[in-house]
Design a protein around this motif. Structure first.
Motif, PDB file in Angstrom:
ATOM      1  N   THR A 164       0.695  -1.225   0.078  1.00  0.00           N
ATOM      2  CA  THR A 164       0.193  -0.009  -0.137  1.00  0.00           C
ATOM      3  C   THR A 164       0.875   1.347  -0.052  1.00  0.00           C
ATOM      4  O   THR A 164       0.530   2.243  -0.579  1.00  0.00           O
ATOM      5  CB  THR A 164      -0.992  -0.029   1.172  1.00  0.00           C
ATOM      6  OG1 THR A 164      -1.642  -1.199   1.145  1.00  0.00           O
ATOM      7  CG2 THR A 164      -1.931   1.268   1.335  1.00  0.00           C
ATOM      8  N   ASP A 165       1.846   1.302   0.820  1.00  0.00           N
ATOM      9  CA  ASP A 165       2.954   2.407   0.672  1.00  0.00           C
ATOM     10  C   ASP A 165       3.334   2.601  -0.653  1.00  0.00           C
ATOM     11  O   ASP A 165       3.541   3.824  -0.959  1.00  0.00           O
ATOM     12  CB  ASP A 165       3.913   2.193   1.719  1.00  0.00           C
ATOM     13  CG  ASP A 165       3.383   2.300   3.268  1.00  0.00           C
ATOM     14  OD1 ASP A 165       2.386   2.788   3.095  1.00  0.00           O
ATOM     15  OD2 ASP A 165       4.066   1.913   3.993  1.00  0.00           O
ATOM     16  N   ALA A 166       3.770   1.694  -1.322  1.00  0.00           N
ATOM     17  CA  ALA A 166       4.451   1.759  -2.585  1.00  0.00           C
ATOM     18  C   ALA A 166       3.579   2.324  -3.647  1.00  0.00           C
ATOM     19  O   ALA A 166       3.841   3.004  -4.234  1.00  0.00           O
ATOM     20  CB  ALA A 166       5.014   0.332  -3.075  1.00  0.00           C
ATOM     21  N   TRP A 167       2.276   1.839  -3.637  1.00  0.00           N
ATOM     22  CA  TRP A 167       1.227   2.232  -4.534  1.00  0.00           C
ATOM     23  C   TRP A 167       0.903   3.806  -4.108  1.00  0.00           C
ATOM     24  O   TRP A 167       0.512   4.597  -4.927  1.00  0.00           O
ATOM     25  CB  TRP A 167      -0.012   1.461  -4.417  1.00  0.00           C
ATOM     26  CG  TRP A 167       0.063   0.103  -5.352  1.00  0.00           C
ATOM     27  CD1 TRP A 167       0.211  -1.218  -5.198  1.00  0.00           C
ATOM     28  CD2 TRP A 167      -0.097   0.293  -6.943  1.00  0.00           C
ATOM     29  NE1 TRP A 167       0.372  -1.593  -6.258  1.00  0.00           N
ATOM     30  CE2 TRP A 167       0.165  -0.955  -7.349  1.00  0.00           C
ATOM     31  CE3 TRP A 167      -0.248   1.265  -7.823  1.00  0.00           C
ATOM     32  CZ2 TRP A 167       0.104  -1.389  -9.072  1.00  0.00           C
ATOM     33  CZ3 TRP A 167      -0.359   0.937  -9.131  1.00  0.00           C
ATOM     34  CH2 TRP A 167      -0.086  -0.328  -9.541  1.00  0.00           C
ATOM     35  N   GLY A 168       0.953   4.028  -2.906  1.00  0.00           N
ATOM     36  CA  GLY A 168       0.494   5.417  -2.563  1.00  0.00           C
ATOM     37  C   GLY A 168       1.619   6.106  -3.172  1.00  0.00           C
ATOM     38  O   GLY A 168       1.395   7.280  -3.534  1.00  0.00           O
TER      39      GLY A 168
END
Length: 178
Positions: A164-168
């Motif tokens: 989720t952090d990477a996509w964010g």
């Protein structure tokens, strides 16, 4: 075999609205049809009624909520859940594993409407497909792909924050392949 994992991140106006959404999402606190619930919660109840129960629900920060679902049909897990639950913003990350590939659909709710931010597209042209594969591979934490192929909810839940952090960051930077 097809497997789907969906991660929802949503921000609410306050902790009361966040906690109300969490209460209606959770299996042990979601009312049944015909149960008493406040009239002002009817829209929230209808947003979750007949939907699958999340594998995990957790508060994020002061007014954020993350919930993660697996399986289900498209109708059972609406991509626009943050919008339906009256969040002020939200992101939906959907990973679908089918025929030996992971395909992505990412949606963003901007407070007004839910929009498609990214969808895996291939062109059957190695030169055009390679940047897409490289981009998606860069975002997947080590072990994600195998866990999707194995339908391993426990491993996927452990990797969800990193994914989720990477996509964010990718959505914020706006450097998405087209």
């Amino acid at each position: 075999m097809e497997y789907c994992l969906i991660i929802f991140d949503a921000e609410f106006n306050n902790t009361a609205e966040r906690d109300r959404a969490a209460r209606y999402l959770a299996e042990d606190t979601r009312p049944e049809w015909g149960d008493d619930y406040p009239d002002e919660d009817e829209v929230i109840f209808e947003a979750v009624d007949d939907c699958v129960f999340p594998l995990k629900i957790e508060a994020k920060g002061k007014t954020g909520l993350r919930w993660i679902c697996s399986g289900g049909e498209d109708d059972d897990i609406p991509a626009e859940w943050p919008e339906r639950l009256h969040a002020v913003s939200g992101t939906t990350i959907m990973c679908i594993c089918a025929e030996g590939e992971n395909d992505w659909q990412v949606f963003h709710f901007d407070g007004t409407a839910t929009h498609m931010a990214y969808v895996t597209r291939f062109y059957d042209d190695r030169e055009r497909d390679q940047p897409i594969e490289d981009f998606e591979q860069k975002l997947m934490p080590t072990g994600w792909e195998q866990a999707m192929f194995d339908c391993d909810d426990e491993a996927l839940l452990a990797l969800a924050d990193t994914l989720t952090d990477a996509w964010g960051h990718a959505l914020k930077d706006g450097n998405l392949p087209r």
